[in-house]
Every structure is written in structure tokens, then in C-alpha cells.
Design a protein around this motif. Structure first.
Motif, short mmCIF file in Angstrom:
data_model
loop_
_atom_site.label_atom_id
_atom_site.label_comp_id
_atom_site.label_asym_id
_atom_site.label_seq_id
_atom_site.Cartn_x
_atom_site.Cartn_y
_atom_site.Cartn_z
N GLU A 24 5.53 6.48 46.02
CA GLU A 24 5.13 6.42 47.42
C GLU A 24 3.69 5.93 47.56
OE1 GLU A 24 7.34 7.46 50.31
OE2 GLU A 24 8.38 6.63 48.56
N LYS A 27 3.67 2.19 47.12
CA LYS A 27 4.13 1.54 48.34
C LYS A 27 2.99 1.45 49.36
CE LYS A 27 8.93 3.17 48.05
NZ LYS A 27 9.93 4.07 48.71
N ASP A 30 0.49 -1.11 48.30
CA ASP A 30 1.03 -2.45 48.51
C ASP A 30 0.80 -2.93 49.93
OD1 ASP A 30 1.91 -2.65 45.91
OD2 ASP A 30 4.00 -2.13 46.35
N TRP A 31 0.85 -2.02 50.89
CA TRP A 31 0.60 -2.39 52.28
C TRP A 31 -0.86 -2.84 52.48
CZ3 TRP A 31 3.67 -3.45 56.25
CH2 TRP A 31 5.00 -3.05 56.18
N PRO A 81 6.07 -4.96 52.13
CA PRO A 81 6.51 -3.82 51.32
C PRO A 81 7.46 -2.90 52.09
CG PRO A 81 4.10 -4.04 51.36
CD PRO A 81 4.64 -4.90 52.45
N GLU A 82 8.10 -2.03 51.33
CA GLU A 82 8.93 -0.98 51.92
C GLU A 82 8.02 0.12 52.45
OE1 GLU A 82 12.16 2.40 50.40
OE2 GLU A 82 11.61 0.70 49.11
N PRO A 84 6.58 3.65 52.98
CA PRO A 84 6.67 4.90 52.22
C PRO A 84 7.17 6.03 53.12
CG PRO A 84 4.39 4.44 52.80
CD PRO A 84 5.18 3.24 53.23
#
Length: 300
Positions: A24, A27, A30-31, A81-82, A84
Motif C-alpha cells: 500500500e 502504491k 507511485d502516485w 497507479p492503483e 491504495p
């Protein structure tokens, strides 16, 4: 940026767990990259990438991490990104979203209402991810009660609140050039003492510890200010340093730059400035989620 996961997990386990775990946290980080690339593209396309700290922070961070070339051309695209699921990780992403809504090009051209940026700065200080990040750092750095503490550029006093929640300083003094912010700090953290002063050279007391937590980027002349801080620190006194650097979270670095910071640093530049006056006691992390270390006054 992700090479220090072992060190981060070792010292910042509470922060990672509060973010929902390593996956998490990744993620969320990554954002920060995705938004930084987005903002750089926007200011380049609109011709707003001029000589300002916000643009410089994006350029230096993205260049160092290989997302753009020296001419500023994007050479590595980043997929969205996905999201979190962790509460603090989501809060981190939402902070980037709020900044994004202000418009990167407008920010680069200084066309955004400063009040909106000041409100965002205040909100960041009380967000859960930011609070636990600082608390975890102080715990990892082995902060203790009973210290006389100096806080440079204390802003609105939110750091003092966190310190008093977990420790009992014998003295806590914060100095801040902006007198209006000093008034706010006095109301936010009444246990501490805040002074309207441009430099540590204007402080007369001696201290056991100095909190340089997201501070060096605000100093007009960091080398000179660190010299003043050395004079205010007792022999053997400690500096607790948590500093955003260009190798870590490019989106967050850009946000702090837009909020009024005047410098951006690599972690080596931070250490080069510090070693002019202090000795390294313990380096916790170099880059993620910031440069974190304990330095000491060289005279014992």
C-alpha cells in the motif's frame, strides 16, 4: 527511490503499518511520481517551466530518477497507479489530488491564490500520514523527554504539538520570521514559546536539541543559518533531521516547493551542508520517505 525499503521497514514499521503495509505504501509513493510527471508535462506544454523553485524541484527530481532527460523531455511514461486502500495512504494521494486541482501551470506562474496554498500547508501538518511519519521518525531517532529544544522556522506550531504529545521537553522554543505565523503558533501549541526572529543568531538560550524536520528548504541561506544553530546548541547537543530530497517523493517535494520553500536538495547536499558544522551520529535513511539522520555538535 524504492531501494531503501529494508531500512524504511526497520525504522518506520509503524508508519508502514499505518499506511496498510509495504504494498500500500508503494502504491501511495507511485502516485507521487505519477503526479510529478503530470505536473511537469503541464508546465512544459504551457511554457510555464521558468526559473522558479516549483519547476526546479520537478525537473531535478524527475531527471535524477530517470523520468525526463536533461532537456526536460519525458523519456519514461508512468501508468496511472492503483489507488491504495490504507487510510493514511489514501490520505496521501488525496493531498496530491487537492494540489493538482489548483493547476500546476498556474502555480508555476504564481497565479494561484496564496491563501489556498497556505490552507493546504496547514492541512498537511495535521493529516494522519504526516503526523505518524514525524512521530515514527522521532521514535526511531531516539528522542527523549527532558530536553531543551529549539525549532527553526516553526511556522504554525504543529511540530511542537506532536512533540508535547509524546515527550516532556524542559524548554521548547520555536523561531519564525513571519510574526503572523508566530501568533498562530502560540495558540496552536501554548506549552511552547515562539519568537518572531529571522535567525537562530537572535536566540540567546542554549539548547540540547534542534528539530530540523522539513526545515532546511525554508532557510534563505542554509549554510549561514546552520552556523547560527550551532551557536545555539550545547556541546554534544543533537540535531534531528528529516529533510525532503530530490531522490525521494517528487510530487511531495514539488508541493513543498510550491508552498514557499526556497531550496531543493539532494541527500548528499544536505549532508555536505551539515558536515560544515556538525558530526554525523546516525543516518537512518537517505531518501525515503525523506533523508533522516541524527547529527551532533562536535564539541563534547
Amino acid at each position: 527511490m524504492y531501494l531503501e525499503f529494508f531500512s524504511v521497514y526497520r525504522y518506520f514499521k509503524e508508519y508502514i503499518e499505518a499506511s496498510g503495509g509495504l504494498l500500500e505504501l508503494k502504491k501511495a509513493l507511485d502516485w507521487s511520481v505519477w503526479y510529478a510527471v503530470k505536473w511537469w508535462r503541464e508546465i512544459r506544454e504551457t511554457g510555464a517551466a521558468g526559473d522558479n523553485v516549483f519547476a526546479k524541484s520537478l525537473y531535478t527530481s524527475l531527471l535524477l530518477q530517470g523520468f525526463i532527460d536533461e532537456d526536460g523531455n519525458i523519456k519514461k511514461e508512468v501508468e496511472r497507479p492503483e489507488l491504495p486502500k490504507g487510510l493514511y495512504a489514501r490520505e496521501w494521494v488525496e493531498m496530491h489530488e487537492r494540489f493538482d486541482q489548483l493547476g500546476a501551470a498556474k502555480i508555476a506562474r504564481d497565479e494561484v491564490d496564496r491563501n489556498a496554498l497556505e490552507i493546504l500547508y496547514s492541512d498537511i501538518q495535521i493529516q494522519g500520514w504526516h503526523r505518524i511519519m514525524i512521530k515514527t521518525f522521532l521514535k526511531a531517532a531516539r528522542m527523549v523527554s527532558g530536553l531543551a529544544i529549539l525549532e527553526p522556522y516553526s511556522k504554525e506550531g504543529h511540530l511542537a504539538v506532536l512533540v508535547y504529545e509524546d515527550y516532556a521537553p524542559s524548554l521548547y522554543v520555536g523561531y519564525e520570521p513571519n510574526a503572523a505565523l508566530v501568533d498562530i503558533a502560540k495558540s496552536v501549541a501554548p506549552q511552547a514559546r515562539f519568537i518572531a526572529a529571522p535567525s537562530a543568531c537572535d536566540i540567546r538560550e542554549k539548547f540540547d536539541a534542534v528539530l530540523l524536520i522539513e526545515k532546511m528548504q525554508w532557510m534563505p541561506d542554509p549554510a549561514k543559518e546552520l552556523e547560527c544553530i550551532k551557536k545555539a546548541l550545547k556541546g554534544g547537543g543533537l540535531l534531528y533531521i528529516a529533510q525532503p530530497v530530490v531522490e525521494s517523493m517528487p510530487g511531495y517535494l514539488a508541493i513543498t516547493s510550491a508552498l514557499g520553500a526556497v531550496h531543493v536538495f539532494t541527500w548528499k547536499q544536505v549532508e555536505n551542508l551539515l558536515k560544515m558544522h556538525f558530526t554525523l551520529e546516525k543516518r537512518l535513511i537517505k531518501t525515503m520517505p525523506f533523508y533522516g539522520a541524527v547529527w551532533a555538535h562536535p564539541e563534547r
